[in-house]
Write a protein that holds these residues in place. Structure first.
Motif, mmCIF file in Angstrom:
data_model
loop_
_atom_site.group_PDB
_atom_site.id
_atom_site.type_symbol
_atom_site.label_atom_id
_atom_site.label_comp_id
_atom_site.label_asym_id
_atom_site.label_seq_id
_atom_site.Cartn_x
_atom_site.Cartn_y
_atom_site.Cartn_z
ATOM 1 N N MET A 1 32.844 4.274 1.427
ATOM 2 C CA MET A 1 33.586 3.439 2.374
ATOM 3 C C MET A 1 35.036 3.284 1.911
ATOM 4 S SD MET A 1 32.783 -0.470 3.703
ATOM 5 C CE MET A 1 31.384 0.003 4.695
ATOM 6 N N THR A 2 35.945 3.418 2.850
ATOM 7 C CA THR A 2 37.369 3.304 2.547
ATOM 8 C C THR A 2 37.728 1.881 2.152
ATOM 9 O OG1 THR A 2 37.798 5.024 4.175
ATOM 10 C CG2 THR A 2 39.677 3.722 3.479
ATOM 11 N N ASP A 3 38.687 1.749 1.214
ATOM 12 C CA ASP A 3 39.163 0.415 0.860
ATOM 13 C C ASP A 3 39.908 -0.189 2.040
ATOM 14 O OD1 ASP A 3 38.148 0.568 -1.667
ATOM 15 O OD2 ASP A 3 39.986 1.394 -2.541
ATOM 16 N N ARG A 4 39.662 -1.472 2.301
ATOM 17 C CA ARG A 4 40.284 -2.149 3.434
ATOM 18 C C ARG A 4 41.557 -2.864 2.974
ATOM 19 N NH1 ARG A 4 37.591 1.056 6.439
ATOM 20 N NH2 ARG A 4 35.338 0.900 6.108
ATOM 21 N N ASN A 5 42.594 -2.728 3.758
ATOM 22 C CA ASN A 5 43.871 -3.361 3.444
ATOM 23 C C ASN A 5 43.877 -4.775 4.021
ATOM 24 O OD1 ASN A 5 46.540 -4.172 3.215
ATOM 25 N ND2 ASN A 5 47.365 -2.156 3.696
ATOM 26 N N PRO A 6 43.872 -5.810 3.168
ATOM 27 C CA PRO A 6 43.804 -7.192 3.669
ATOM 28 C C PRO A 6 45.040 -7.607 4.458
ATOM 29 C CG PRO A 6 44.234 -7.164 1.307
ATOM 30 C CD PRO A 6 43.930 -5.756 1.702
ATOM 31 N N GLU A 7 46.138 -6.857 4.323
ATOM 32 C CA GLU A 7 47.355 -7.190 5.065
ATOM 33 C C GLU A 7 47.357 -6.606 6.471
ATOM 34 O OE1 GLU A 7 50.719 -6.027 2.813
ATOM 35 O OE2 GLU A 7 50.246 -7.330 1.085
ATOM 36 N N LYS A 8 46.349 -5.775 6.769
ATOM 37 C CA LYS A 8 46.253 -5.178 8.100
ATOM 38 C C LYS A 8 45.249 -5.942 8.945
ATOM 39 C CE LYS A 8 49.281 -2.189 7.044
ATOM 40 N NZ LYS A 8 50.643 -2.337 7.613
ATOM 41 N N GLY A 9 45.205 -5.593 10.223
ATOM 42 C CA GLY A 9 44.368 -6.338 11.164
ATOM 43 C C GLY A 9 42.878 -6.126 10.963
ATOM 44 N N TYR A 10 42.113 -7.082 11.496
ATOM 45 C CA TYR A 10 40.648 -7.036 11.493
ATOM 46 C C TYR A 10 40.254 -6.686 12.931
ATOM 47 C CZ TYR A 10 35.849 -8.820 10.674
ATOM 48 O OH TYR A 10 34.495 -8.966 10.554
ATOM 49 N N ILE A 11 39.543 -5.575 13.119
ATOM 50 C CA ILE A 11 39.336 -4.964 14.426
ATOM 51 C C ILE A 11 37.889 -5.133 14.893
ATOM 52 C CG2 ILE A 11 39.584 -2.818 15.754
ATOM 53 C CD1 ILE A 11 42.178 -3.800 14.390
ATOM 54 N N ALA A 12 37.691 -5.491 16.144
ATOM 55 C CA ALA A 12 36.361 -5.475 16.761
ATOM 56 C C ALA A 12 36.298 -4.300 17.731
ATOM 57 C CB ALA A 12 36.092 -6.780 17.499
ATOM 58 N N ILE A 13 35.294 -3.456 17.570
ATOM 59 C CA ILE A 13 35.077 -2.310 18.465
ATOM 60 C C ILE A 13 33.996 -2.697 19.463
ATOM 61 C CG2 ILE A 13 34.407 0.107 18.618
ATOM 62 C CD1 ILE A 13 35.208 0.380 15.697
ATOM 63 N N LEU A 14 34.304 -2.634 20.749
ATOM 64 C CA LEU A 14 33.343 -3.015 21.782
ATOM 65 C C LEU A 14 32.686 -1.773 22.370
ATOM 66 C CD1 LEU A 14 35.277 -5.808 23.737
ATOM 67 C CD2 LEU A 14 34.039 -5.956 21.571
ATOM 68 N N GLY A 15 31.400 -1.620 22.129
ATOM 69 C CA GLY A 15 30.672 -0.459 22.626
ATOM 70 C C GLY A 15 30.139 0.373 21.475
ATOM 71 N N TRP A 16 29.454 1.466 21.831
ATOM 72 C CA TRP A 16 28.795 2.280 20.802
ATOM 73 C C TRP A 16 29.239 3.731 20.909
ATOM 74 C CZ3 TRP A 16 26.422 1.294 16.460
ATOM 75 C CH2 TRP A 16 25.678 2.288 15.833
ATOM 76 N N SER A 17 29.854 4.239 19.864
ATOM 77 C CA SER A 17 30.232 5.643 19.757
ATOM 78 C C SER A 17 30.242 6.001 18.289
ATOM 79 C CB SER A 17 31.618 5.888 20.364
ATOM 80 O OG SER A 17 32.146 7.135 19.926
ATOM 81 N N LEU A 18 29.370 6.905 17.887
ATOM 82 C CA LEU A 18 29.299 7.279 16.477
ATOM 83 C C LEU A 18 30.606 7.908 16.008
ATOM 84 C CD1 LEU A 18 25.668 8.672 16.094
ATOM 85 C CD2 LEU A 18 26.595 6.524 15.208
ATOM 86 N N ASN A 19 31.242 8.697 16.881
ATOM 87 C CA ASN A 19 32.522 9.302 16.507
ATOM 88 C C ASN A 19 33.576 8.239 16.232
ATOM 89 O OD1 ASN A 19 31.399 11.805 16.786
ATOM 90 N ND2 ASN A 19 32.474 12.363 18.661
ATOM 91 N N ALA A 20 33.611 7.217 17.100
ATOM 92 C CA ALA A 20 34.591 6.147 16.925
ATOM 93 C C ALA A 20 34.299 5.338 15.667
ATOM 94 C CB ALA A 20 34.596 5.238 18.150
ATOM 95 N N ILE A 21 33.023 5.012 15.451
ATOM 96 C CA ILE A 21 32.642 4.213 14.287
ATOM 97 C C ILE A 21 32.948 4.961 12.999
ATOM 98 C CG2 ILE A 21 30.681 3.187 13.056
ATOM 99 C CD1 ILE A 21 29.459 2.687 15.896
ATOM 100 N N ASP A 22 32.629 6.257 12.972
ATOM 101 C CA ASP A 22 32.920 7.065 11.784
ATOM 102 C C ASP A 22 34.421 7.095 11.503
ATOM 103 O OD1 ASP A 22 32.329 9.204 9.722
ATOM 104 O OD2 ASP A 22 33.584 10.351 11.115
ATOM 105 N N ALA A 23 35.218 7.228 12.571
ATOM 106 C CA ALA A 23 36.672 7.287 12.406
ATOM 107 C C ALA A 23 37.228 5.980 11.845
ATOM 108 C CB ALA A 23 37.327 7.607 13.751
ATOM 109 N N VAL A 24 36.767 4.875 12.399
ATOM 110 C CA VAL A 24 37.275 3.572 11.953
ATOM 111 C C VAL A 24 36.770 3.254 10.547
ATOM 112 C CG1 VAL A 24 37.337 1.106 12.467
ATOM 113 C CG2 VAL A 24 37.496 2.758 14.325
ATOM 114 N N ASP A 25 35.552 3.690 10.241
ATOM 115 C CA ASP A 25 35.006 3.452 8.903
ATOM 116 C C ASP A 25 35.816 4.203 7.839
ATOM 117 O OD1 ASP A 25 32.707 2.241 7.375
ATOM 118 O OD2 ASP A 25 32.491 4.332 6.766
ATOM 119 N N ARG A 26 36.430 5.331 8.243
ATOM 120 C CA ARG A 26 37.258 6.108 7.301
ATOM 121 C C ARG A 26 38.706 5.629 7.296
ATOM 122 N NH1 ARG A 26 38.051 10.688 9.272
ATOM 123 N NH2 ARG A 26 36.703 10.810 11.114
#
Length: 408
Positions: A1-26
């Motif tokens: 899992m990629t390190d999260r930058n605490p100075e950046k935003g906290y994002i909610a993804i609405l809906g289900w897409s494995l491609n999108a989730i994988d991208a945001v997780d990276r």
């Protein structure tokens, strides 16, 4: 899992897409997936931050979800599908203390309101009306053809019937005769009626921040509902400056401060651009995946940059490549639909499989032998992907797939 930058935003993804989730997780932002309860087991097993939510429930509950996300420190909600656009608008209205965002999301969800807003903004659109029953459709068909000075016995110019709130070709019918009207189910009303526009149809993907377009892709349709490729041919890219101006008109007309839009246009034979519709979510036909194949950047991560209020200009400058010249080649896909009424197996045509531009497919063997009649534009059975350096060769190759049998 990629390190999260605490100075950046906290994002909610609405809906289900494995491609999108994988991208945001990276990516480097904290995130949470808001999806139907059936996704919970997968998220638990794969350590994906998750909130179960039933998006089919009445939107009055959006305030409850918004408050929960706000208490958790979420900065913004990003819609992945048409059905979550209005939810995102309602949630972001609370998270950003901006009630206008809810009304704006309703414009993106209702094709009739969308057309009227575009027209009020000085954007060229075709003739359109709302239909509440079949009588309205027949009346519109007759009036359009009467206006075109059609005589008795002349074939009708077609009209288009579109569901108010469905994405892409879903709920999209081409109507030529009163008999076509009889085939429309009752539950597809009310709907939008449009005159037919002859011309070059294409789509645009635009990433917007602070009311400015930071990257604009032109997706060229070969045949609507079947095939698309990016970047477009040089002949269509020659209109990029005009197309960019039209996107800027949309930003003003729809009051878009940030986000991602996917509008469709027609370039007619008299060299005029007509607005078709605009969506505030990722396009179908895996267009973001095609853009990544061509350009190398991830479109979902780009959406996060545009939505996150804490994104900096330096980040944006470092993220996007040059438009058109930054592409490594042209990527396209073809939506396969069986041409036969009865099929037994998947068989990728040799001329497809052996072509140097063919890369892979996402097709599977048929679950049933009898193929249901395709209503409206229907739904493809899967996608075949292609990549090459010649856009004209790719365009012709995608067109040729329409005459081949992938299911026999």
């Amino acid at each position: 899992m990629t390190d999260r930058n605490p100075e950046k935003g906290y994002i909610a993804i609405l809906g289900w897409s494995l491609n999108a989730i994988d991208a945001v997780d990276r990516f480097d932002r904290r995130y949470v997936v808001v999806a139907p309860p059936w996704a919970e087991e997968y998220c638990t097993q794969n350590e994906i931050p998750f909130i179960p939510w039933d998006f089919t429930r009445l939107n009055e509950r959006s305030h409850e979800l918004a408050q929960r996300l706000k208490e958790d420190g979420v900065d913004v909600a990003i819609p992945l599908f048409e059905e979550t656009v209005e939810w995102a608008g309602a949630i972001n209205a609370v998270l950003m203390d901006n009630p206008r965002l809810l009304g704006q999301s309703m414009l993106f969800r209702d094709k009739s309101l969308m057309k009227r807003r575009a027209q009020l903004g000085g954007i060229r659109v075709g003739v359109f009306e709302e239909a509440h029953d079949r009588v309205d459709v027949i009346r519109f068909l007759k009036r359009v053809n009467q206006t075109l000075l059609k005589l008795d016995g002349d074939p009708n110019d077609p009209i288009h019937f579109k569901a108010f709130d469905k994405s892409g070709t879903a709920g999209h019918r081409v109507i030529r005769t009163p008999e076509d009207v009889d085939n429309i189910p009752d539950d597809e009303f009310p709907a939008l009626l449009e005159s037919h526009l002859d011309g070059w149809e294409f789509a645009v993907e635009a990433w917007i921040k602070d009311r400015k377009v930071h990257f604009l892709n032109i997706s060229e349709y070969v045949t609507l509902g079947y095939s698309v490729f990016v970047p477009a041919t040089p002949e269509l890219e020659a209109h990029r400056a005009r197309i960019t101006e039209e996107i800027e008109k949309l930003i003003e007309a729809f009051d878009i401060d940030f986000g991602f839009i996917h509008p469709e246009y027609f370039l007619t034979s008299d060299n005029k651009l007509y607005f078709g519709e605009v969506a505030y979510r990722p396009p179908g036909f895996n267009a973001l995946e095609l853009i990544e194949r061509a350009y190398g950047f991830n479109g979902y991560q780009a959406m996060v940059l545009m939505f996150d209020p804490k994104t900096t200009q330096d980040e944006i400058d470092a993220f996007f490549p040059e438009e058109v010249t930054g592409a490594k080649g042209h990527a396209g896909c073809f939506g396969v639909y069986p041409r036969r009424r009865v099929v037994s197996r998947l068989q990728v045509p040799e001329e497809t499989e052996n072509h140097p531009y063919f890369e892979f497919h996402q097709l599977s063997d048929p679950m049933e032998q009898k193929v249901a009649k395709r209503t409206a534009f229907g739904t493809h059975w899967g996608l075949a992907y292609f990549f090459g350096d010649d856009p004209h060769k790719l365009r012709d190759l995608l067109k040729a797939q329409e005459e081949l049998d992938f299911y026999v």
